[in-house]
Enzyme design. Sequence first.
Site, short mmCIF file in Angstrom:
data_model
loop_
_atom_site.label_atom_id
_atom_site.label_comp_id
_atom_site.label_asym_id
_atom_site.label_seq_id
_atom_site.Cartn_x
_atom_site.Cartn_y
_atom_site.Cartn_z
N GLU A 1 -7.62 37.15 -88.38
CA GLU A 1 -7.69 36.94 -87.52
C GLU A 1 -7.29 35.65 -86.52
OE1 GLU A 1 -11.97 37.34 -86.55
OE2 GLU A 1 -11.63 39.55 -86.62
N GLU B 1 -11.67 46.44 -88.00
CA GLU B 1 -13.05 46.32 -88.63
C GLU B 1 -14.19 47.22 -87.67
OE1 GLU B 1 -14.02 41.76 -89.18
OE2 GLU B 1 -12.10 41.93 -90.05
C1 GLA Z 1 -14.33 39.08 -87.98
C2 GLA Z 1 -13.99 38.90 -89.74
C3 GLA Z 1 -14.43 39.69 -90.92
C4 GLA Z 1 -15.87 39.26 -90.59
C5 GLA Z 1 -16.16 39.71 -89.29
C6 GLA Z 1 -18.37 40.04 -88.90
O1 GLA Z 1 -13.70 40.18 -87.44
O2 GLA Z 1 -12.51 38.99 -89.54
O3 GLA Z 1 -14.25 38.46 -91.56
O4 GLA Z 1 -16.33 37.60 -90.45
O5 GLA Z 1 -15.61 39.20 -88.49
O6 GLA Z 1 -18.28 40.46 -87.99
#
Ligand code: GLA
Length: 680
Positions: free
Chosen positions: A156, A315
């Site tokens: 991210e 994710e």
């Molecule tokens: C983000 C991060 C993950 C985790 C999620 C939790 O997407 O990439 O490492 O912290 O949030 O929702």
Amino acid sequence: MNKKILFPQVNGLLHGGDYNPEQWLDRPDILRKDIDLMKEAGINTVTMGVFSWSVHEPTEGNINFDWLAEIMDRLYDNGIYTVLATPTGARPAWLDEKYPSAMRCDERGVRNHHGVRHNHCMQSPEYREKVRIMDTALAQRFANHPGLLMWHISNELGGYCYCDTCRKKFQEWLAERYDHDIEKLNKAWWTTFWSHKFNSFDQIDPPYSNGENCVLGLNLDWKRFSTWSATDFMKFEIDTLRAAGAKEPTTTNYMEMFYDYDYHYMSQFIDVISWDNYPEAHNNWQSDASHLLERSFNHALFRSLKPEQPFMMMESAPGVVNWRPYNKYRRPGMHKLISMQAVAAGSDTVQYFQIRKSRGSSEQWHGAVIDHIGTNDTRVFKEVASLGKDLKRIYEVTGTLSDNKVAIIFDWDNRWAVDDAWALAKETKKFDETCMSIYNEFMRLGVEPDIISSDGDWSKYKVICAPMLYVLHDGIGQKISDFVEAGGQFMSTYFTGYVNKDLLANLGGFPGDGLDKVFGIRSEEIDTLYPDDEVSISLLDKADKRSLSVEVHDYQELLRDVSADILAKYNNDYMAGTPAITRNNYGEGHAYYVACRVDQNEIEFLYREMLEHAGIPYAKLPIGIEKHSRFSEDKRYDFYLNCTNIPIVIKDVRGYDILSDTKIERKLTLEKYEVAIIRS
Ligand code: GLA
Ligand code: ZN
């Protein structure tokens, strides 16, 4: 359409997620059980190493990947592939202690303390060197591993750094952009205003919160620079992996409606698009169907970054997240709906954060496939396992692609510029929402739009909408003119074509760059309304010989020099009787201009007209139903999603539902949150 299979080694769609076995190295019993449970849930991939730096390299130079190699081998032996991350999203304490330049400086230029994550300086030479050593070692050890699917770059990527190194880089970047000619920059930024002139590039600061942040050109170039800087970091990691022998594809996980960087720019440099999807289902301000449409817009945005291949939902939360003001569990059935929506929109993966819940620290209460109880009989586990079966059942959609003819223009720098412009009303600019409302209207008619950039390839589209395209990049006026002339349907709104790429107002009337001719109008004033101002327009329905009154919100433009057909007029106040919506016959196509903000639902006629002109079939869907389509060479898959908690019947559906294994003859009944995938 020819299928495009991202991962030929895997037979079908990917199902899996972030897995952090480094938290459990002292519990071999748990690591063994994890694999059994993953197999039971139909999981065929994990993402590892995202935050593993302090385990990979507990002290400087002491790198050891044996733990990871052992787990990766064992997973592979059990049919589970690995997406391997570079661990650069968070740094060990020793690194920041010895190389403080790795830590970002905030918007006053003050260095952060060590901690948290996603906060490294993208340009720190010392950090780069540590990253180079780490990524080289990772690639040397794991490239060509039969279980390795792809490389996940950092995590991210986001944010800005205002340190001295970044300040210098910004100056160099500007010098390059303005041909090393400070007068060019002064002109572009209109610096004579308020005596802001610069004599040399090295006088220029980032827009510190306690410094120069009122030169709008500077603000915009800073965001463009920061996109470049993050991309430069990402490329550095990719180049490092490649130099050490990595051949597998790369991705980096994007975020929804992400603001900081221009993903159109970044995406040129990675192989596969992936994003992290965290819906806020069952919230208290909108219906699930409305909320899911926002998800759908995001899916479209990410799909359209590389439309020639599927994307990845990297994710999503099994059950619940832990970082919202209210962390509400997904109700039974919602997991499948959200997961299938991603596939419907073009994702070839359903991945989660996370496989097993952490025992401690800030994410210990975030949803996971395997809960602290550690069993296979939790509600969430059972829903995940049931989805695993569904994904296997529909393996044939893997690699199929969308084929949309409608697009909405969404430029990141336009978005920034609209927000930063000292005009309109801060509260109601709502650029993102405006794009989404247009998307929603097409979706209601069963037509799925792509979300594209003004600089992208428009050749496959027949209808293009460019709401609030305030900034016109070089050549876009001509591009729109050519598109319409050749038979395209183009729709624009108030606040379009006001400035060039440097934010200088277009002289000679809006929309500039020749677009006044394409639309057959010029806009002279844009008026901002208070929320309780009552203004309306009348749609002139020729067929009906009736006029329909529609409320106007937030903005209304006063048009002049109108040679286009008038489709609606203002009813009240000083604009009464003047044109509010127009259509210009231009070449073989039509250019529509909607001069005020209205509920798109109320001007459905305009959408129907554009689709009819373009020869695109449409059929209004029942409220709460979403439809997406994917194609192979000889098959079409229509995904119908019931995004409500009541059963809905959809008429005129024929084909074979590959999810329920039933033939659909005429009507499709979908129970609450149910999904059907009709092959024809
Ligand atoms: C983000 C991060 C993950 C985790 C999620 C939790 O997407 O990439 O490492 O912290 O949030 O929702
Ligand atoms: Zn920096």
